[in-house]
Design a protein around this motif. Structure first.
Motif, PDB file in Angstrom:
ATOM      1  N   VAL A   7     118.851  41.493 109.606  1.00 40.02           N
ATOM      2  CA  VAL A   7     118.521  40.829 110.875  1.00 40.02           C
ATOM      3  C   VAL A   7     119.616  41.094 111.905  1.00 40.02           C
ATOM      4  O   VAL A   7     119.335  41.368 113.078  1.00 40.02           O
ATOM      5  CB  VAL A   7     118.337  39.314 110.662  1.00 40.02           C
ATOM      6  N   ILE A  67     108.001  40.827 111.242  1.00 39.81           N
ATOM      7  CA  ILE A  67     109.331  40.876 110.642  1.00 39.81           C
ATOM      8  C   ILE A  67     109.191  40.869 109.121  1.00 39.81           C
ATOM      9  O   ILE A  67     108.618  39.952 108.539  1.00 39.81           O
ATOM     10  CB  ILE A  67     110.189  39.686 111.109  1.00 39.81           C
ATOM     11  N   TYR A 110     114.518  43.475 116.599  1.00 41.57           N
ATOM     12  CA  TYR A 110     114.174  42.174 116.018  1.00 41.57           C
ATOM     13  C   TYR A 110     113.180  41.439 116.919  1.00 41.57           C
ATOM     14  O   TYR A 110     112.160  40.923 116.453  1.00 41.57           O
ATOM     15  CB  TYR A 110     115.430  41.336 115.817  1.00 41.57           C
ATOM     16  N   LYS A 133     119.080  43.080 115.515  1.00 45.33           N
ATOM     17  CA  LYS A 133     119.384  42.428 116.790  1.00 45.33           C
ATOM     18  C   LYS A 133     120.354  43.246 117.640  1.00 45.33           C
ATOM     19  O   LYS A 133     120.558  42.941 118.818  1.00 45.33           O
ATOM     20  CB  LYS A 133     119.959  41.035 116.539  1.00 45.33           C
TER      21      LYS A 133
END
Length: 245
Positions: free
Chosen positions: A91, A83, A74, A95
């Motif tokens: 997301v 993105i 991310y 991450k």
């Protein structure tokens, strides 16, 4: 950046010099962490020897941009303004997937990837994410783990994700030769499964799975048997259950 990463992965998975070590650690909170370390020294040398100008390509010119500390996918894409989605599940997954490089005199000598403390829900989202991204993930990350007991589906003792990655980046002629390429180019492929607590019992047997110590087992793939439809294994239970203390 992502194009460069995929380029390296495909190159590494199609060269005899490929050196890849993978480990899945199962935590007592029911999550698991998957780490792959890739030694790129011989890969870079062979690329330069076969096509001297290859390392001048744009992708290789971005080596300096690769992080040398764990950095999430991310953050990498955010840094580049690329993105593609803000879907909360995607997301969250991005991450929790990290990468870092090891460099020596501005030359890439290693790449590492980590999926940190993935839960069962995370793995389900990852399946959908990987339908688009075609990452060469170890199938065994999808085995069921509840914090004490791991249920291994030996149908996952395959290299389908790696094959799909190669097919997605190869010509039509190349995709017809995937099995032959896998047999020819891989030397050894293995994955270590490690537990926070000691192993208490193992139910079920498979020729490719062996306990290595009180906390670990290792899966060593026999490629000749894997791609020989008539090959027979002495032990090939469909399920293997590992219970920890």
């Amino acid at each position: 950046m992502k194009k460069m990463i995929v380029l390296f992965l495909i190159g590494l998975f199609t060269l005899q010099s490929c050196s890849v070590s993978s480990e899945i650690t199962y935590h007592k909170d029911s999550s698991s962490t998957f780490v792959t370390d890739i030694d790129t020294r011989e890969f870079m040398s062979e690329m330069q020897a076969m096509t001297p100008d290859s390392l001048k390509q744009k992708e290789f010119g971005e080596i300096d941009k690769l992080p040398t500390v764990w950095t999430s996918l991310y953050d990498l894409e955010k840094r580049e303004g690329k993105i593609k989605t803000q879907h909360p599940d995607t997301v969250r997954i991005m991450k929790k997937i990290f990468m870092k490089s090891k460099q020596d005199d501005r030359k890439l000598v290693g790449l590492s990837f980590k999926m940190d403390h993935f839960t069962a829900d995370d793995h389900q989202v990852l399946k959908n994410y990987n339908k688009r991204e075609k990452l060469p993930l170890d199938q065994n990350i999808y085995n069921a783990w509840d914090g004490k007991t791991l249920t291994i589906d030996t149908e996952n003792f395959n290299l389908r994700n790696i094959e799909e990655t190669l097919r997605s980046k190869s010509s039509k002629e190349g995709t017809e030769k995937i099995e032959g390429m896998m047999m020819m180019f891989f030397k050894e492929i293995g994955t270590t499964l490690k537990f926070d607590h000691k192993i208490r019992t193992i139910t079920g047997k498979h020729d490719w799975l062996k306990q290595t110590d009180e906390y670990s087992v290792k899966i060593d793939y026999d490629l000749k048997t894997l791609y020989d439809k008539e090959a027979k294994l002495k032990n090939a239970d469909k399920k293997i259950v590992i219970t920890t203390e």
